[in-house]
Design a protein around this motif. Structure first.
Motif, PDB file in Angstrom:
ATOM      1  N   SER A   1       0.848  -1.198   0.000  1.00  0.00           N
ATOM      2  CA  SER A   1       0.000   0.000   0.000  1.00  0.00           C
ATOM      3  C   SER A   1       0.879   1.242   0.000  1.00  0.00           C
ATOM      4  O   SER A   1       2.047   1.192   0.429  1.00  0.00           O
ATOM      5  N   PRO A   2       0.327   2.371  -0.471  1.00  0.00           N
ATOM      6  CA  PRO A   2       1.121   3.620  -0.417  1.00  0.00           C
ATOM      7  C   PRO A   2       1.586   3.964   0.992  1.00  0.00           C
ATOM      8  O   PRO A   2       2.702   4.458   1.175  1.00  0.00           O
TER       9      PRO A   2
ATOM     10  N   VAL B   1      10.792   6.252   3.036  1.00  0.00           N
ATOM     11  CA  VAL B   1      11.226   7.628   3.332  1.00  0.00           C
ATOM     12  C   VAL B   1      12.215   7.571   4.496  1.00  0.00           C
ATOM     13  O   VAL B   1      11.940   6.924   5.502  1.00  0.00           O
TER      14      VAL B   1
ATOM     15  N   LEU C   1      14.179   8.172   7.848  1.00  0.00           N
ATOM     16  CA  LEU C   1      13.774   8.672   9.157  1.00  0.00           C
ATOM     17  C   LEU C   1      14.283  10.098   9.324  1.00  0.00           C
ATOM     18  O   LEU C   1      15.418  10.406   8.958  1.00  0.00           O
TER      19      LEU C   1
ATOM     20  N   VAL D   1       9.563  12.817   0.232  1.00  0.00           N
ATOM     21  CA  VAL D   1       8.127  12.479   0.201  1.00  0.00           C
ATOM     22  C   VAL D   1       7.483  12.820  -1.148  1.00  0.00           C
ATOM     23  O   VAL D   1       6.851  11.950  -1.761  1.00  0.00           O
TER      24      VAL D   1
ATOM     25  N   MET E   1       6.613  20.315  -5.352  1.00  0.00           N
ATOM     26  CA  MET E   1       5.237  20.186  -4.860  1.00  0.00           C
ATOM     27  C   MET E   1       5.058  21.120  -3.670  1.00  0.00           C
ATOM     28  O   MET E   1       5.859  21.089  -2.724  1.00  0.00           O
TER      29      MET E   1
ATOM     30  N   GLN F   1       1.395  18.676  -1.031  1.00  0.00           N
ATOM     31  CA  GLN F   1       2.056  17.484  -0.490  1.00  0.00           C
ATOM     32  C   GLN F   1       1.214  16.867   0.624  1.00  0.00           C
ATOM     33  O   GLN F   1       1.044  15.644   0.682  1.00  0.00           O
TER      34      GLN F   1
ATOM     35  N   ALA G   1      -1.597  15.092  -0.892  1.00  0.00           N
ATOM     36  CA  ALA G   1      -1.161  13.831  -1.509  1.00  0.00           C
ATOM     37  C   ALA G   1      -0.903  12.768  -0.441  1.00  0.00           C
ATOM     38  O   ALA G   1      -1.210  11.586  -0.641  1.00  0.00           O
ATOM     39  N   VAL G   2      -0.353  13.177   0.695  1.00  0.00           N
ATOM     40  CA  VAL G   2      -0.127  12.218   1.788  1.00  0.00           C
ATOM     41  C   VAL G   2      -1.471  11.714   2.316  1.00  0.00           C
ATOM     42  O   VAL G   2      -1.646  10.513   2.565  1.00  0.00           O
TER      43      VAL G   2
ATOM     44  N   ALA H   1      -2.767   9.204  -0.051  1.00  0.00           N
ATOM     45  CA  ALA H   1      -2.007   7.948   0.039  1.00  0.00           C
ATOM     46  C   ALA H   1      -2.463   7.136   1.249  1.00  0.00           C
ATOM     47  O   ALA H   1      -2.641   5.911   1.154  1.00  0.00           O
ATOM     48  N   LEU H   2      -2.674   7.818   2.379  1.00  0.00           N
ATOM     49  CA  LEU H   2      -3.090   7.088   3.585  1.00  0.00           C
ATOM     50  C   LEU H   2      -4.519   6.566   3.432  1.00  0.00           C
ATOM     51  O   LEU H   2      -4.811   5.422   3.794  1.00  0.00           O
TER      52      LEU H   2
ATOM     53  N   SER I   1      -6.125   5.880   0.684  1.00  0.00           N
ATOM     54  CA  SER I   1      -6.196   4.786  -0.293  1.00  0.00           C
ATOM     55  C   SER I   1      -5.621   3.493   0.279  1.00  0.00           C
ATOM     56  O   SER I   1      -5.819   2.415  -0.267  1.00  0.00           O
ATOM     57  N   SER I   2      -4.874   3.625   1.403  1.00  0.00           N
ATOM     58  CA  SER I   2      -4.315   2.438   2.064  1.00  0.00           C
ATOM     59  C   SER I   2      -5.237   1.934   3.161  1.00  0.00           C
ATOM     60  O   SER I   2      -4.869   1.022   3.906  1.00  0.00           O
TER      61      SER I   2
ATOM     62  N   TRP J   1      -6.342   3.741   5.793  1.00  0.00           N
ATOM     63  CA  TRP J   1      -6.173   4.397   7.085  1.00  0.00           C
ATOM     64  C   TRP J   1      -7.356   5.342   7.325  1.00  0.00           C
ATOM     65  O   TRP J   1      -7.883   5.948   6.376  1.00  0.00           O
TER      66      TRP J   1
ATOM     67  N   VAL K   1       4.943   3.100  12.956  1.00  0.00           N
ATOM     68  CA  VAL K   1       5.640   4.275  12.425  1.00  0.00           C
ATOM     69  C   VAL K   1       4.803   5.513  12.729  1.00  0.00           C
ATOM     70  O   VAL K   1       3.592   5.521  12.500  1.00  0.00           O
TER      71      VAL K   1
ATOM     72  N   ASP L   1       3.548  14.601   7.862  1.00  0.00           N
ATOM     73  CA  ASP L   1       3.492  14.896   6.435  1.00  0.00           C
ATOM     74  C   ASP L   1       4.253  13.857   5.614  1.00  0.00           C
ATOM     75  O   ASP L   1       4.961  14.179   4.646  1.00  0.00           O
ATOM     76  N   GLY L   2       4.142  12.606   6.053  1.00  0.00           N
ATOM     77  CA  GLY L   2       4.746  11.502   5.321  1.00  0.00           C
ATOM     78  C   GLY L   2       6.171  11.198   5.697  1.00  0.00           C
ATOM     79  O   GLY L   2       6.727  10.190   5.263  1.00  0.00           O
ATOM     80  N   VAL L   3       6.818  12.031   6.498  1.00  0.00           N
ATOM     81  CA  VAL L   3       8.213  11.802   6.884  1.00  0.00           C
ATOM     82  C   VAL L   3       8.241  11.048   8.213  1.00  0.00           C
ATOM     83  O   VAL L   3       7.757  11.571   9.226  1.00  0.00           O
ATOM     84  N   PRO L   4       8.798   9.840   8.234  1.00  0.00           N
ATOM     85  CA  PRO L   4       8.819   9.090   9.493  1.00  0.00           C
ATOM     86  C   PRO L   4       9.641   9.804  10.574  1.00  0.00           C
ATOM     87  O   PRO L   4      10.736  10.301  10.303  1.00  0.00           O
TER      88      PRO L   4
END
Lengths: 368, 295
Positions: free
Chosen positions: A318-319, A327, A329, A342, B1, B6, B9-10, B13-14, B16-17, B19, B76, B80-83
Motif C-alpha cells: 500500500s502507499p 522515506v 527517518l 516524500v 510540490m 504534499q 497527496a499524503v 495515500a493514507l 487509499s491504504s 487508514w 511508524v 506529512d509523510g516523513v517518518p
C-alpha cells in the motif's frame, strides 16, 4: 567564561546593537542563545565598536573621557572586547579569518550500548561539494583512498573525533579458520559486509556519492534491485546476504549500499554508484584484490542509471507502507533531506506499481 | 510540490491504504489532522485532545500506524509523510506522536513564546516557566484542581494583538502525580491501551475547565525540591527578563528580546521553591492577590 584578551590593533564591530533592550539602567542583548547583561560602561564601549577604530584608539578615548591612565584602560578594554567577541556581540575586522571551510559531517550521537565503533590507523578527509566527510582506514588503504580522491582530499587542522565512515579490509590470514568480513561502517553502524573487499570499496564510493547528489535528486531508505537498465526499490532486508542470493537465483542483483538515490526528472531513475565523483578507484581496488577472501558472492548491480519500474514493501503493498518504509527517518525538525523524499516518492507511486518484497518472481518479472 | 499539495497527496495515500482520518487539532498555530490504521489510536487522541478539536481538515498530517520494521511488525509515526520514529513498541510511538504535536505547535507559533505552564486566577494569567522536571505541570494541575482555568502545561504564547496568554489546552502531562491530584487523575485514560502508559489528564476533565485568553499578571518560576519548605523570592526587573529569556523561544528573531521585555514589563516575577504542592498552590494564590492589589 574564560576571558581572552583581543589584540590592541583589532577593529571591533558591534553586532546586534539594534536588538539591545534597556532595563533598569542596564543593557540586555540576546546572542548565541543567551541573554547578556551589559553594565553601562560595557554598553558604552560596545556601542562605540564601529569596525573602524582599533581597540587601542577606543581605549584612548575612554581614558580621556573618564580621565584614567591610558595603559590601565587598555588592559581592561582588550579583555572586555575579547569577552564581547566570545559572546558574539562584536566581530573583529581584519582578524585574518579566511572563508568558511565546508562543514565536516559528524557521526550521529553515540549511545552507551553501541560501544565506540572500530578504531582506525588513519583518517582521510574528502570534500564532497559543500561538506567534508572523514574516512577511517588502515594505513595502506588510507593511502589508496587519497590516490582515489586526488584533489578532493583536504587537510583538517582541528581534532575531528571519530571518522564518519570507516572501511575495514581484513588481510587474508593463511591457516586461519576464518577471516573477518570486509565491511563499511558509518559511525558505529555497519552499513555493508562482504567477503569481497572490492564490493566494500565500491560501496564506500557509492555511499560518499550520496553527499554530492544532483540538486533535484533525493535519497530513500531502499535497496536498488535491478536488471537490464530497470530497477525496483525494495526495503532494506534485515538479512541482506540471504536476500542477495535469492535475488541472484531469479537473475537479478542489487546495489552495494542500502540507500537509493533517485533522480525524479524527466522520469524517475535510480543513480547507482558514484559516477558524479569521477573517481579513479584503481589503487583502492588493487588493495581490495590483494585481500580477497573467497569467491562465490552474487554480483552487485553495475554502476549506472536505472529506470524505476516499481517499488516494493515488506508489509502490505500500500502507499502508506511505501511511505513508512522508504522515506528516510527524520533527523531533527529541520531535516530537509527526508522531507524532500516524500513528494518524489508520491509522484513515483502515481506512475509505478507497488509489489511485495518477498515476491522475487514478481520483481524479476517486472524487470524483464 | 507545494506544502499544501504534499499534505493532500499524503492524505490521499493514507486513505487509499485504508487508514482512517481522525480529528483536526488546533495546537496554537499548528493545524493538523491525525490518521491511523487503528481506530483505538484516534479514539485516544480524541479523549486526550478534546479541548483542541476543530472541524474540517488541517494543513498537516500526523500519522501513526502499523508498518513492517524489517521482518518484524512495527509502528511508524510520521509528519506529512516523513517518518519520525519506527519502533516495535506502540506506547513509544504514541509518546512520540504527543511530543511531535507539541514540538510542531512550538515551531509554528511566532511572537512571544515561553516554555511554561499557565492558568487563569481571577482576572490574570499566572505564567509558570520552567525546565522539564521543575514542577510546572504539577503546579498548574494543582491550581486547576483548585478551580483555576487551565491554559497550558507546556507552551505559553502571547497573542500579538493584545498580549493575552493564548489557551493551548493540551493534556496535562504528569509523570508520577502526587496524591493531592488523585481527584483529577482518576478519570484519565492512563494505561487504557497498548499505546499509552503514562498519565495525561485531558484539559476538559479539569475542574476549572479551560481558561479564556487572559493577560499575564504574575510570573512564578517553580523549582521542585523534595521535602523543602515553600519559599518565594522576588526578582528585580533585570533578573526577571533574564529568567524569562532562559525559557523563551524565538529570541533570535528581530525584536524578540524587546517583545519579551515589553510583554512582561509590569508583571511581577518570583522564584518559588519547595516540595509541597498545597503549599505551592497557596503561595501562588497569595502572590496573585498581591499582584492584583498592586496593579
Amino acid at each position: 567564561m574564560t576571558s581572552i584578551a583581543c589584540a590592541p590593533g583589532a577593529r571591533p564591530r558591534a553586532r546586534g546593537l539594534e536588538e539591545a533592550v534597556g532595563v533598569d539602567g542596564e543593557v540586555l542583548v540576546a546572542a548565541a542563545g543567551e541573554v547578556h547583561v551589559l553594565t553601562p560602561t560595557a554598553a558604552l564601549l560596545w556601542e562605540c565598536c564601529d569596525g573602524e577604530a582599533t581597540v587601542a584608539e577606543l581605549s584612548a578615548e575612554v581614558a580621556e573621557v573618564f580621565d584614567q591612565e591610558q595603559e590601565q584602560v587598555l588592559s581592561e578594554v582588550v579583555v572586555l572586547v575579547g569577552e564581547l567577541e566570545q559572546r558574539g556581540l562584536v566581530v573583529l575586522e581584519g582578524s585574518g579569518q579566511g572563508p568558511r571551510e565546508p562543514a565536516l559531517l559528524a557521526p550521529s550521537a553515540s549511545c552507551a550500548s553501541c560501544g565506540e565503533g572500530p578504531g582506525f590507523e588513519a583518517t582521510v578527509h574528502v570534500e564532497l561539494g559543500s561538506v567534508v566527510a572523514s574516512i577511517g582506514a588502515d594505513a595502506t588503504t588510507a593511502r589508496a583512498i587519497e590516490r582515489a580522491f586526488g584533489g578532493r582530499v583536504v587537510e583538517r587542522a582541528e581534532a575531528t573525533g571519530p571518522p564518519l565512515y570507516g572501511i575495514v579490509l581484513p588481510e587474508a590470514r593463511s591457516g586461519a579458520r576464518s577471516t573477518p568480513l570486509a565491511r563499511l561502517h558509518r559511525g558505529e553502524e555497519v552499513l555493508c559486509t562482504s567477503r569481497d573487499p572490492g564490493r566494500i570499496v565500491r560501496a564506500l564510493a557509492a555511499q560518499l556519492a550520496i553527499h554530492a547528489l544532483p540538486a533535484r535528486a533525493v535519497r530513500l531508505d531502499s535497496l536498488v534491485v535491478g536488471r537490464a537498465g530497470r530497477a525496483v526499490l525494495v526495503p532494506v532486508p534485515p538479512r541482506r546476504s540471504a536476500f542477495l542470493r535469492r535475488l541472484a537465483a531469479v537473475g537479478c542483483c542489487a546495489a552495494d549500499v542500502p540507500s537509493a538515490c533517485v533522480d525524479p526528472a524527466p522520469s524517475a531513475y535510480a543513480l547507482v554508484g558514484a559516477a558524479q565523483l569521477a573517481l579513479d578507484l584503481t589503487s583502492l581496488l588493487e588493495v581490495a584484490a590483494a585481500r580477497r577472501l573467497l569467491d562465490g558472492e552474487p554480483p552487485a548491480l553495475p554502476w549506472g542509471n536505472y529506470e524505476i519500474v516499481a517499488v516494493a514493501t515488506s508489509g502490505d503493498p500500500s502507499p502508506a507502507s511505501v511511505l513508512a518504509e522508504l522515506v528516510p527517518l527524520r533527523h531533527g525538525a529541520g531535516d530537509s533531506e527526508a522531507a524532500a523524499a516524500v513528494p518524489v516518492l508520491l509522484e513515483l507511486l502515481d506512475a509505478v506499481p507497488i509489489l511485495t518484497a518477498h515476491d522475487l518472481d514478481g520483481i524479476a518479472g517486472i524487470l524483464t | 510540490m507545494a506544502a499544501a499539495d504534499q499534505a493532500a497527496a499524503v492524505r490521499r495515500a493514507l486513505e487509499s491504504s485504508g487508514w482512517a482520518r481522525g480529528s483536526r487539532l488546533a495546537l496554537l498555530d499548528f493545524d493538523v489532522t491525525t490518521y491511523s490504521d487503528d481506530p483505538a489510536v484516534l479514539e485516544l487522541v480524541d479523549a486526550l485532545y478534546g479541548a483542541v478539536l476543530a472541524p474540517g481538515v488541517g494543513h498537516h498530517v500526523l500519522s501513526l500506524g502499523r508498518a513492517s520494521d524489517g521482518e518484524r511488525a512495527g509502528v511508524v509515526v510520521a509528519l506529512d509523510g516523513v517518518p519520525i520514529v519506527r519502533t516495535t513498541a506502540p506506547s513509544i510511538a504514541f509518546a512520540h506522536l504527543v511530543f511531535e504535536a507539541n514540538q510542531q505547535a512550538l515551531l509554528a507559533t511566532s511572537g512571544v513564546v515561553l516554555h511554561a505552564a499557565a492558568a487563569v486566577l481571577g482576572k490574570v494569567a499566572v505564567v509558570l516557566p520552567g525546565r522539564m522536571g521543575a514542577g510546572k505541570s504539577t503546579l498548574v494541575a494543582g491550581l486547576a484542581a483548585a478551580g483555576a482555568g487551565y491554559l497550558t502545561d507546556e507552551i505559553v504564547a502571547l497573542a500579538p494583538e493584545n498580549g493575552c496568554v493564548r489557551p493551548y489546552p493540551k493534556p496535562v502531562s504528569l509523570g508520577i502525580p502526587p496524591p493531592e491530584l488523585d481527584g483529577i487523575t482518576r478519570g484519565a485514560p492512563a494505561g487504557a491501551s497498548e499505546y499509552f502508559t503514562g498519565v495525561l489528564v485531558p484539559a476538559h476533565a479539569l475542574p476549572g475547565g479551560v481558561g479564556s485568553p487572559t493577560p499575564p499578571g504574575l510570573v512564578v518560576l517553580p523549582t521542585y525540591e523534595p521535602d523543602a519548605p515553600v519559599a518565594v523570592q522576588r526578582l528585580d526587573p533585570v533578573e526577571s527578563v533574564v529568567a524569562l529569556a532562559e525559557h523563551a523561544f524565538h529570541l533570535e528573531q528581530p525584536g524578540g528580546l524587546r517583545a519579551l521585555a515589553e510583554a512582561f514589563r509590569d508583571v511581577p516575577c518570583y522564584r518559588l521553591t519547595g516540595g509541597s504542592l498545597p503549599g505551592a498552590v497557596n503561595a501562588v494564590h497569595e502572590l496573585t492577590g498581591r499582584a492584583v492589589a498592586s496593579a
